[in-house]
Design a protein around this motif. Structure first.
Motif, PDB file in Angstrom:
ATOM      1  N   LEU A  74     -34.473   8.144 -21.202  1.00  0.00           N
ATOM      2  CA  LEU A  74     -34.520   7.519 -19.884  1.00  0.00           C
ATOM      3  C   LEU A  74     -33.208   7.661 -19.114  1.00  0.00           C
ATOM      4  O   LEU A  74     -33.203   7.638 -17.883  1.00  0.00           O
ATOM      5  CB  LEU A  74     -34.856   6.030 -20.031  1.00  0.00           C
ATOM      6  CG  LEU A  74     -36.357   5.695 -20.159  1.00  0.00           C
ATOM      7  CD1 LEU A  74     -36.548   4.266 -20.614  1.00  0.00           C
ATOM      8  CD2 LEU A  74     -37.095   5.950 -18.854  1.00  0.00           C
ATOM      9  N   ASP A  75     -32.096   7.785 -19.841  1.00  0.00           N
ATOM     10  CA  ASP A  75     -30.818   7.928 -19.133  1.00  0.00           C
ATOM     11  C   ASP A  75     -30.513   9.387 -18.793  1.00  0.00           C
ATOM     12  O   ASP A  75     -29.417   9.701 -18.332  1.00  0.00           O
ATOM     13  CB  ASP A  75     -29.678   7.326 -19.957  1.00  0.00           C
ATOM     14  CG  ASP A  75     -29.491   8.021 -21.301  1.00  0.00           C
ATOM     15  OD1 ASP A  75     -30.314   8.891 -21.626  1.00  0.00           O
ATOM     16  OD2 ASP A  75     -28.535   7.684 -22.016  1.00  0.00           O
ATOM     17  N   THR A  77     -30.186  11.931 -20.810  1.00  0.00           N
ATOM     18  CA  THR A  77     -29.523  12.714 -21.845  1.00  0.00           C
ATOM     19  C   THR A  77     -30.554  13.487 -22.660  1.00  0.00           C
ATOM     20  O   THR A  77     -31.695  13.038 -22.836  1.00  0.00           O
ATOM     21  CB  THR A  77     -28.704  11.807 -22.782  1.00  0.00           C
ATOM     22  OG1 THR A  77     -29.573  10.790 -23.296  1.00  0.00           O
ATOM     23  CG2 THR A  77     -27.559  11.151 -22.047  1.00  0.00           C
ATOM     24  N   SER A 122     -36.223   9.257 -15.481  1.00  0.00           N
ATOM     25  CA  SER A 122     -34.812   9.463 -15.820  1.00  0.00           C
ATOM     26  C   SER A 122     -34.057   9.824 -14.545  1.00  0.00           C
ATOM     27  O   SER A 122     -34.676  10.157 -13.525  1.00  0.00           O
ATOM     28  CB  SER A 122     -34.695  10.585 -16.839  1.00  0.00           C
ATOM     29  OG  SER A 122     -34.844  11.828 -16.186  1.00  0.00           O
TER      30      SER A 122
END
Lengths: 490, 267
Positions: free
Chosen positions: A272-273, A275, A366
């Motif tokens: 979700l971030d 990465t 994201s």
């Protein structure tokens, strides 16, 4: 004599066909078009996938059942819909392509007065590179339990993995969702805990690293924004229930993940971030995302009118509010009630084939713009209820004209019961039994979680397993139209 | 506005953990209330549930700055630690929980904009505890079975003095009680089968039943003395106190007497 054509013979299609024929009798025709020769009780596929049932236990041939019921059965794949008919003839029709042995590929024009789309989903393996084989089928890197055949294959591969573990070679098992927009987390949830249960029985649990990967924002979301469970007298969120279960069974988890690429023994995923990460495996069962089956629709003059019948994802447009906008504007009333296509009043959709107006869980993506959220589940119970309501509506229209009031079955006004197996066994089996009401949260009626707390609960234990096993036999009995089948609820 | 803080035994329930959908004045007021209540009570954070709101909102105070966290999602957890936690919901009580040492959190700010936060150690523990509240629960779900049993005893006695050592689980005296319980059950089951037996077998069964009853009485007597001996090591343990031992001895004696009377009348 009117003709009702039903495309699809799964839970929704079979329910629609069998009730419609019962109510219409011999005065009208009911035709089922499905490429499959066998009916499959999909919820038990997970037991086939761990070798606790055989394929024959979860399927049965459709032809003799439909013959007994007086339903015309076409083992074929519907390809195009022509709701306005053709030049010189206004009778609507569909084109079907035979999948029956001896006539594979032969096409036929099938006219209809009323059409129900109950095809279920297309298993869109190719949405994730490496998950599919490039031609729409499952690839060789992972397995699936979405069909009985897939489940048999999954068991074969799992057996090999267990054999390696028995020989002293540590194995990594990865189970979950193969894309950021998958639904059906429940099946993967059942499968991972049945694997864990079987590994314990086989005495090799300590040789397996079992890991869950999912697009859910929290464990226990199940595509419904979660629910509440009653465990040991305490009422807790399904998040806490699931986290406890995973910890207790020593199953690690990755959540908020979009599986972006699958290779032999390895996946890449985005969190979700935003990465990017990798995870290796020796055995992986990843559920593919669903889409519509890809029908094309044509006007009388041959113009492509697919967009009048279908949303871009291939699911059929029905009486839902598709322009609800942002999450804060979503209402329970956005969800369809009659499942009638807005452009053609004699066309309906039932089960997974209808296009939901929006997600149930909170939409998330994201920072890279990749959507990572479960899409709405349409499990057996809602599919059956919708199929029956559609059958009722069509029968009323046939008998009393198209102006009759249609029957309603909104997922925002219906509850659902779900029994998720966590291990099979008469004395040592476990399953989580959950009921939720309504399936789609109604934030206006039930402020807070959007659910009626009186009817939303769950428990886990041996009794749940027995219920799941009893339901397996009950629903196959019902689908075979044995005496008293109408008394068994959807 | 400073609000009253919800404390035990007010139960968390289904009505909590509602996702914030409208980023409006009501939310702004809730955030203000949380901050003022934190300041007034010198706390390091509060979940909305703790001041009676059903929404998925928390405010954390870190180095005199407030972090407003709306609709939090913990999507990554790393490492395991066992901190001793306190919370305003259970005033004056502590418990050793199991938490992730490092977490990654996705949440929204008061404008509804997506935010990310990586938290470690104390901050991670605090956020995880508040997330539990937002999901309708407390840190009770993060306790091992032994810790949970101990914490329930702390709640019952309203004392934080108890430790696992002061009141261990699996006392030998408790095992004696369990043995007596199953002995009585076996006695009743065997007695039930007497309806199916012939007279000759019945006499043998009666003899066996009396032997069992005698053994159970002896075990009860043994429990009475051994439990007192064992209890001397654990002064603060409620199940080790003499009142509890006498009560359990009486209850078991009544059960065995009942079994004796049934045997006498039915065989």
């Amino acid at each position: 004599m009117a003709r009702l054509v039903i495309m699809g013979g799964g839970v929704a299609g079979h329910t629609t066909a069998t009730f419609a024929k019962k109510w219409l009798g011999k005065d009208h025709e009911v035709v089922v078009v499905t490429p499959n020769s066998q009916w499959n009780w999909i919820p038990s596929n997970i037991w086939v996938g761990v070798g606790q049932m055989e394929k024959k236990d979860v399927v049965f041939p459709l032809a003799p059942i439909y013959k007994k019921a007086g339903i015309i059965y076409k083992q074929a794949l519907a390809t195009t819909i022509h709701p306005e008919g053709k030049e010189g003839d206004d009778t609507p029709f569909i084109i079907i392509q035979s999948t029956e042995e001896g006539s594979v590929g032969e096409t036929e024009t099938l006219t209809y007065d009323y059409l129900v789309n109950a095809t279920g989903p297309k298993l869109n393996f190719d949405a994730t590179p490496g998950l599919g084989d490039g031609s729409g089928q499952m690839g060789s890197n992972t397995v699936s339990v979405c069909t009985a055949e897939h489940a048999v294959h999954a068991n074969d591969e799992l057996t090999k993995t267990f054999e390696k573990a028995k020989a002293g070679k540590r194995q990594k098992i990865l189970v979950g969702t193969g894309h950021g927009t998958c639904t059906c987390q429940g099946a993967a949830f059942e499968y991972i805990f049945n694997i864990e249960h079987e590994a314990k029985k086989a005495g090799i649990r300590d040789m397996l690293d079992i890991k869950w990967i999912s697009n859910e924002a929290f464990l226990g979301d199940f595509g419904m924004g979660g629910l509440h469970m009653k465990v040991g007298g305490y009422a807790v969120s399904s998040k806490l229930f699931a986290e406890s279960l995973y910890a207790e069974r020593n199953v690690e988890w990755i959540i908020g993940a979009h599986t972006s690429k699958v290779e032999e023994g390895k996946i890449e995923y985005e969190l979700l971030d935003g990465t990017m990460h990798e995870e290796t495996f020796d055995f992986a069962m990843l559920i593919p995302p669903f889409s519509g089956v890809g029908f094309k629709a044509y006007a009388k003059d041959g113009a492509d009118i697919t967009d009048q019948l279908f949303m871009p994802n291939g699911f059929m447009k029905v009486d839902a509010k598709y322009d609800a906008g942002a999450y804060e504007n979503w209402k329970a009333s956005d969800w369809p009630e009659t499942y009638q296509n807005p452009s053609f009043g004699n066309i309906f959709a039932a089960g997974i084939a209808f296009a939901p107006p929006h997600l149930i869980s909170k939409p998330m993506s994201s920072p890279n713009g990749t959507p990572i959220n479960p899409t709405p589940p349409r499990t057996g119970m809602p599919a059956g209820i919708i199929g029956k309501a559609v059958a009722h509506s069509v029968c009323d229209m046939i008998k009393a004209g198209d102006d009759v009031e249609l029957h309603k079955a909104s997922m925002a006004e219906m509850g659902a019961a779900c029994v998720a197996s966590a291990g099979k066994g008469v004395l040592h089996g476990t399953a989580a039994a959950m009921t939720v009401y309504p399936v789609v949260p109604d934030f206006e009626k039930y402020p807070g979680t959007g659910r009626d707390t009186k009817y939303t609960f769950g428990e886990i234990g041996l009794a749940g397993h027995w219920i799941k096993h009893i339901l397996h036999h009950m629903f196959i009995y019902k689908a075979k139209l044995k005496p008293g089948w109408t008394l068994i609820p959807e | 506005m400073i609000k009253n803080i919800t404390t035990y035994p007010t139960q968390t329930n289904f009505g909590f953990g509602g996702t914030v959908r409208h980023f409006d004045e009501t939310l702004t007021q809730l955030l203000t209330d949380l901050k003022e209540t934190i300041e007034e009570n010198h706390l390091d954070g509060l979940a909305a549930f703790q001041i009676g709101s059903p929404l998925s909102v928390m405010v954390i105070k870190k180095e005199n700055e407030f972090i407003e966290i709306i609709n939090p999602v913990v999507f990554t957890k790393e490492g395991k630690i066992n901190p001793v936690e306190t919370t305003a919901y259970f005033p004056q009580l502590t418990a050793t929980t199991t938490r992730a040492q490092k977490i990654k959190l996705m949440y929204e700010n008061r404008q509804g904009e997506q935010q990310f936060l990586t938290a470690e150690d104390d901050l991670a523990i605090l956020i995880q505890r508040k997330v539990d509240y937002l999901m309708g629960s407390t840190f009770l779900v993060r306790l091992s079975p032994e810790e949970k049993q101990l914490f329930e005893q702390k709640l019952a006695s309203n004392s934080d003095e108890l430790t696992l050592e002061s009141c261990p689980t699996g006392l030998k005296s408790e095992k004696i009680l369990t043995t007596i319980k199953y002995g009585v059950i076996v006695g009743v089951v065997v007695l039930t089968s007497s309806f199916l037996l012939s007279d000759s077998h019945l006499n043998m069964l009666k003899s066996l039943e009396y032997i069992l009853i005698a053994l159970l009485f002896l075990l009860t007597l043994g429990y009475f003395f051994y439990a007192q001996y064992e209890g001397k090591k654990y002064n603060t343990c409620t199940s080790c106190q003499i009142g509890n031992i006498v009560a359990m001895t009486l209850i078991k004696s009544i059960h065995i007497t009942g079994l004796f009377l049934l045997t006498y009348w039915l065989t």
